[in-house]
Write an enzyme that holds these catalytic residues in place. Structure first.
Site, short mmCIF file in Angstrom:
data_model
loop_
_atom_site.label_atom_id
_atom_site.label_comp_id
_atom_site.label_asym_id
_atom_site.label_seq_id
_atom_site.Cartn_x
_atom_site.Cartn_y
_atom_site.Cartn_z
N SER A 272 0.82 -1.20 0.00
CA SER A 272 0.00 0.00 0.00
C SER A 272 0.86 1.26 0.00
O SER A 272 1.65 1.47 -0.92
CB SER A 272 -0.97 -0.04 1.18
OG SER A 272 -1.97 0.91 1.04
N ASP A 463 -7.97 -6.08 -5.90
CA ASP A 463 -7.86 -4.80 -5.19
C ASP A 463 -8.30 -3.66 -6.09
O ASP A 463 -7.97 -3.62 -7.27
CB ASP A 463 -6.41 -4.60 -4.75
CG ASP A 463 -6.18 -3.29 -4.01
OD1 ASP A 463 -7.13 -2.79 -3.36
OD2 ASP A 463 -5.05 -2.77 -4.07
N HIS A 525 -6.23 -6.43 -1.79
CA HIS A 525 -5.15 -5.51 -1.41
C HIS A 525 -4.15 -6.19 -0.47
O HIS A 525 -2.95 -6.00 -0.60
CB HIS A 525 -5.78 -4.31 -0.71
CG HIS A 525 -4.85 -3.18 -0.44
ND1 HIS A 525 -4.29 -2.41 -1.44
CD2 HIS A 525 -4.38 -2.65 0.73
CE1 HIS A 525 -3.53 -1.47 -0.91
NE2 HIS A 525 -3.57 -1.60 0.40
#
Length: 550
Positions: A272, A463, A525
């Site tokens: 991320s 994601d 994710h």
């Protein structure tokens, strides 16, 4: 999420040695005054104070934001970040204390007789306090564990870490630093939710994880920047570059205490917003010639690294072009298409003039125009296949982790000094955003990394927030000597022997000139959460040197 934009969750650590100190119990400490809340200057006041310097460029950009999001100013307020309550533990409670000043005082002669510091870097202001964790106390794993704090004494910053030795060969296996994103999310989230030695169930009980990445590597989980997780400070960190100095100091002092690990290969991994962190942190390490950090590669999962290349792929991912059904209706998809040119123009201005005055408007406009429509649907931004449930971060398991890490006996076993734990600090998230860090072009550091170490970019393909389309696009657009050959390289199958003993294709990979991109099928994710066996498979392959060309 109940914030201006989605906070990126990570989504997104060792024996005695030199500089060990004999510790004596200190006298009873004097009561510490109640910490005062830290008031962070309103970024918009700062904008107004100095706007004239960039009026031609930033003025036009800000007018654009005000025209398209007229209520944005009424939603902004000065940020007050409460100082965490803490109780400093006496030195006698720590197994080792490593003083940066002792290390900085060490000089050696090179082959030509020239004197230089044994280890580069400004380390005098740092100490590392280390506690040996009894594995039987918490039942997380049977391996050797250490926890503790890096203290930046000059700036009242205290970063928490938790280290787990490899289950396989601690003195032969590599060491990995794991970083969650946010910005503002604890790496202990990644530890218990994704790739660490245990998970936490609804009974707030630890369960053994057979697919932990410490199956074949030792791992440091680090809560950074300060005021994330168990870390604390009276100060604020609001940009990635500032955080890099602290990470370099922690690793240097850690490997000074535990020389047996410093001889092993070292890798930085994260997800991320770690797509911002990792290029900067790796560059900081490689900048130093005399270091005890044996950096061999970096791994970035579902990262935000090059917004200019990645933001065009929010509409395709939300509207059915990423391998999954559309989440949005045609009108919303068209609205995102219409907003894209202005968004890219703003990001380009941020790239041209890296300042709060150009980068903040780009973040506000683009996140509202391109992430906002998806956010309003109630779908999980970390997995297009599911709805958002449980909490603002869409996974009820995160509540279990928070409850576990707030247990007094857990905090006592780890030597924790703060009064409470939270998985993500949204004040930090907003602070990074308001200081323009979100849109800055940290991908520009990657070519210099590729000249020295391999770089892996992997992405779970379900994601939305840092989707595989955008990550593939920025790697193919990256300007470096191997650009053309990487861009034209075909995607090839990633396979493993699954739990049923059958050969399974779990993703695709392309690689050339030290750069590797992986698409992991049926993962969101947090790829190791959705695909634990596949994640351990590709992590072990990568750490063993597959796809490396340096």
């Amino acid at each position: 999420m109940k914030s201006l934009v989605l906070g990126l969750l990570v989504g997104s650590a060792i024996a005695s040695g030199p500089l060990q100190h004999v510790l004596h119990a200190p006298p009873d400490p004097e009561p510490k005054p109640e910490p005062e809340p830290q008031v962070v200057k309103d970024p918009f006041e700062e904008l107004r104070d100095t706007f004239d310097r960039l009026r031609n460029k930033a003025g036009d950009i800000w007018d654009d934001v005000m025209d398209n999001i007229p209520n944005i100013m009424s939603n902004m307020r000065p940020l007050t970040i409460p100082a965490k309550k803490f109780t400093r533990r006496p030195d006698s409670e720590w197994t080792h204390i490593v003083r940066g000043a002792d290390l900085e005082a060490l000089w050696v002669d090179d082959e030509s007789g020239y004197k230089h510091r044994k280890i580069d870097g400004k380390l005098a202001q740092y100490d590392l306090r280390i506690k040996a964790v009894d594995p039987s106390d918490l039942g997380i794993d049977k391996v050797k564990q250490y926890s503790g704090y890096l203290d930046d004494n000059a700036n009242d910053k205290h970063l928490f870490f938790w280290f787990f030795e490899s289950r396989n060969d601690p003195f032969g296996d590599p060491v990995v630093l794991w970083l969650n994103g946010g910005p503002g999310c604890s790496s202990l989230t990644g530890m218990f939710f994704e790739l660490g030695p245990a998970s936490i169930d609804e009974n707030i009980t630890a369960n053994y994880n057979p697919y932990s990445w410490n199956s074949n590597s030792s791992i440091i989980f680090l809560d950074q920047p300060v005021n994330v997780g168990y870390s604390y400070s009276s100060q604020a960190v609001s940009d990635t570059v500032t955080a890099a100095k602290d990470v370099y100091a922690l690793l240097t002092l850690f490997f000074t205490q535990f020389r047996q690990y410093s001889a092993q290969d070292f890798h930085i991994a994260g997800e991320s917003y770690a797509g911002h962190y990792i290029p900067v942190f790796a560059s900081e390490i490689l900048h130093h010639n005399n270091t005890n950090i044996n950096l061999q590669s970096v791994l970035i999962g579902n990262g935000l690294t090059d917004p200019l290349s990645q933001y065009p792929f929010y509409r395709p991912m939300a509207c059915g072009d990423g391998g999954y059904p559309s989440v949005l209706d045609s009108q919303s998809c068209q609205s995102m298409d219409n907003a894209l040119p202005r968004c890219l123009s703003m990001i380009k201005s941020c790239y041209d003039i890296e300042s709060t005055f150009t980068c903040l408007p780009a973040s506000i406009y683009c996140n509202n125009a391109l992430i906002g429509p998806y956010q309003k649907t109630g779908r999980n931004p970390y997995d297009v296949r599911t709805n958002c449930t449980g909490n603002d971060l869409c996974y009820p398991q995160l509540n279990y982790i928070t409850e576990y890490l707030n247990k007094p006996h857990v905090m006592r076993s780890l030597g924790v000094e703060v009064d409470s734990y939270e998985s993500c600090n949204m004040d930090i998230n907003r602070n990074f955003l308001f200081h323009g860090d979100w849109m800055k072009p940290y991908h520009r550091l990657v070519p210099s990394l590729l000249a020295r170490i391999p770089v892996l970019i992997y992405a779970g393909d379900a994601d939305f927030i840092c989707n595989w389309l955008g990550n593939k696009a920025w790697t193919e657009a990256l300007e470096y000597p191997g650009h053309a050959k990487f861009a034209e390289a075909p995607m090839e199958n990633l396979t493993m022997i699954n739990s049923q003993g059958k050969n399974e294709v779990f993703g695709e990979v392309k690689s050339h000139s030290n750069l590797t991109f992986m698409r992991i099928f049926k993962a969101g994710h947090m790829t190791p959460f959705d695909s634990p066996q596949a994640s351990l498979e590709f992590a072990n392959s990568w750490l063993s040197g597959e796809w490396s060309e340096v």
